[in-house]
Design a protein around this motif. Structure first.
Motif, PDB file in Angstrom:
ATOM      1  N   PRO A   1       2.777  44.689  -1.452  1.00 48.89           N
ATOM      2  CA  PRO A   1       2.766  43.520  -0.562  1.00 48.89           C
ATOM      3  C   PRO A   1       2.326  42.240  -1.278  1.00 48.89           C
ATOM      4  N   GLY A   2       1.453  42.370  -2.259  1.00 49.36           N
ATOM      5  CA  GLY A   2       1.001  41.199  -3.005  1.00 49.36           C
ATOM      6  C   GLY A   2       2.126  40.512  -3.758  1.00 49.36           C
ATOM      7  N   ASP A   3       3.097  41.299  -4.231  1.00 49.46           N
ATOM      8  CA  ASP A   3       4.237  40.708  -4.935  1.00 49.46           C
ATOM      9  C   ASP A   3       5.110  39.905  -3.977  1.00 49.46           C
ATOM     10  N   ILE A   4       5.274  40.410  -2.763  1.00 48.17           N
ATOM     11  CA  ILE A   4       6.050  39.693  -1.756  1.00 48.17           C
ATOM     12  C   ILE A   4       5.321  38.416  -1.353  1.00 48.17           C
ATOM     13  N   TRP A   5       4.019  38.546  -1.092  1.00 48.12           N
ATOM     14  CA  TRP A   5       3.232  37.386  -0.699  1.00 48.12           C
ATOM     15  C   TRP A   5       3.308  36.306  -1.782  1.00 48.12           C
ATOM     16  N   ALA A   6       3.266  36.706  -3.043  1.00 53.07           N
ATOM     17  CA  ALA A   6       3.344  35.742  -4.147  1.00 53.07           C
ATOM     18  C   ALA A   6       4.669  34.967  -4.105  1.00 53.07           C
ATOM     19  N   LEU A   7       5.763  35.635  -3.765  1.00 53.99           N
ATOM     20  CA  LEU A   7       7.048  34.934  -3.627  1.00 53.99           C
ATOM     21  C   LEU A   7       7.011  33.947  -2.465  1.00 53.99           C
ATOM     22  N   TRP A   8       6.423  34.370  -1.359  1.00 54.35           N
ATOM     23  CA  TRP A   8       6.375  33.502  -0.175  1.00 54.35           C
ATOM     24  C   TRP A   8       5.539  32.252  -0.405  1.00 54.35           C
ATOM     25  N   VAL A   9       4.381  32.392  -1.018  1.00 54.15           N
ATOM     26  CA  VAL A   9       3.503  31.225  -1.177  1.00 54.15           C
ATOM     27  C   VAL A   9       3.975  30.297  -2.298  1.00 54.15           C
ATOM     28  N   ASP A  10       4.877  30.748  -3.149  1.00 54.03           N
ATOM     29  CA  ASP A  10       5.466  29.901  -4.185  1.00 54.03           C
ATOM     30  C   ASP A  10       6.652  29.150  -3.578  1.00 54.03           C
ATOM     31  N   VAL A  11       6.342  28.185  -2.727  1.00 55.04           N
ATOM     32  CA  VAL A  11       7.376  27.464  -1.982  1.00 55.04           C
ATOM     33  C   VAL A  11       8.394  26.831  -2.925  1.00 55.04           C
ATOM     34  N   ASN A  12       7.953  26.296  -4.050  1.00 56.73           N
ATOM     35  CA  ASN A  12       8.893  25.664  -4.985  1.00 56.73           C
ATOM     36  C   ASN A  12       9.853  26.672  -5.614  1.00 56.73           C
ATOM     37  N   GLY A  13       9.531  27.952  -5.514  1.00 54.84           N
ATOM     38  CA  GLY A  13      10.409  28.999  -6.037  1.00 54.84           C
ATOM     39  C   GLY A  13      11.338  29.607  -5.007  1.00 54.84           C
ATOM     40  N   TRP A  14      11.270  29.159  -3.761  1.00 55.79           N
ATOM     41  CA  TRP A  14      12.118  29.755  -2.723  1.00 55.79           C
ATOM     42  C   TRP A  14      13.613  29.756  -3.062  1.00 55.79           C
ATOM     43  N   PRO A  15      14.169  28.721  -3.698  1.00 53.94           N
ATOM     44  CA  PRO A  15      15.606  28.775  -4.024  1.00 53.94           C
ATOM     45  C   PRO A  15      15.973  29.965  -4.910  1.00 53.94           C
ATOM     46  N   ARG A  16      14.997  30.566  -5.558  1.00 59.76           N
ATOM     47  CA  ARG A  16      15.254  31.748  -6.393  1.00 59.76           C
ATOM     48  C   ARG A  16      15.742  32.921  -5.547  1.00 59.76           C
ATOM     49  N   TRP A  17      15.237  33.031  -4.312  1.00 60.35           N
ATOM     50  CA  TRP A  17      15.648  34.153  -3.466  1.00 60.35           C
ATOM     51  C   TRP A  17      16.424  33.716  -2.223  1.00 60.35           C
ATOM     52  N   ASP A  18      16.477  32.420  -1.941  1.00 57.16           N
ATOM     53  CA  ASP A  18      17.238  31.914  -0.784  1.00 57.16           C
ATOM     54  C   ASP A  18      18.323  30.980  -1.298  1.00 57.16           C
ATOM     55  N   SER A  19      19.542  31.493  -1.434  1.00 59.28           N
ATOM     56  CA  SER A  19      20.645  30.724  -2.006  1.00 59.28           C
ATOM     57  C   SER A  19      21.093  29.575  -1.109  1.00 59.28           C
ATOM     58  N   GLY A  20      20.611  29.527   0.130  1.00 63.29           N
ATOM     59  CA  GLY A  20      20.943  28.421   1.028  1.00 63.29           C
ATOM     60  C   GLY A  20      20.124  27.171   0.762  1.00 63.29           C
ATOM     61  N   LEU A  21      19.184  27.270  -0.173  1.00 65.77           N
ATOM     62  CA  LEU A  21      18.319  26.128  -0.476  1.00 65.77           C
ATOM     63  C   LEU A  21      18.718  25.492  -1.798  1.00 65.77           C
ATOM     64  N   GLU A  22      18.843  24.182  -1.766  1.00 64.93           N
ATOM     65  CA  GLU A  22      19.080  23.433  -2.998  1.00 64.93           C
ATOM     66  C   GLU A  22      17.760  23.225  -3.728  1.00 64.93           C
ATOM     67  N   SER A  23      16.713  22.853  -2.956  1.00 67.00           N
ATOM     68  CA  SER A  23      15.416  22.637  -3.585  1.00 67.00           C
ATOM     69  C   SER A  23      14.307  22.649  -2.529  1.00 67.00           C
TER      70      SER A  23
END
Length: 144
Positions: A19-41
């Protein structure tokens, strides 16, 4: 009679990850485009907590201000975007299930009736269809 129309979608998947790995992805807002292709930035420089805001630019769209409405560390967060034609709310939750993690993402859009037909045909399909893909991308990152 209401002058708005509600759109809602929920998708859940189970991942074999910490769960910590998932939480780390979520709180890294600037990294969201890495897993959400609908985001430009995304542009976030604050602390990931209730009331914090950040800028999110959907692919092909204009920048939007998003506000975190709830944050429970290691479990869930929700956000809200207020637009000229309505409000969009997202909820992201995780919970342990049989040694794995169940991820759920919900999106609710409450749209003014006057813009609902346009929203339903031009915006909603991309939002709705992007959720299973985003969860699959998260799975691909945290399970590898």
């Amino acid at each position: 009679m209401s002058n708005t129309e509600r759109f809602f979608f929920r998708h859940t998947t189970t991942v074999d990850a910490d769960p910590g790995d998932i939480w780390a992805l979520w709180v890294d807002v600037n990294g969201w485009p890495r897993w959400d292709s609908g985001l430009e930035s995304t542009k976030f420089s604050g602390t990931f907590r209730k009331g914090s805001s950040f800028e999110l630019t959907p692919r092909g769209g204009e920048p939007l201000e998003v506000t975190l409405r709830s944050v429970t560390e290691g479990e869930e967060f929700s956000d809200e975007t207020i637009l000229a034609f309505g409000t969009i709310r997202n909820a992201h939750r995780m919970r342990p299930v049989a040694g794995k993690v169940e991820l759920t993402h919900e999106v609710e859009a409450v749209i003014n009736k006057a813009e609902a037909v346009f929203f339903a045909s031009e915006i909603w399909p991309h939002m709705r269809d992007g959720i299973p893909e985003a969860l699959a991308n998260i799975r691909g990152i945290v399970e590898n």
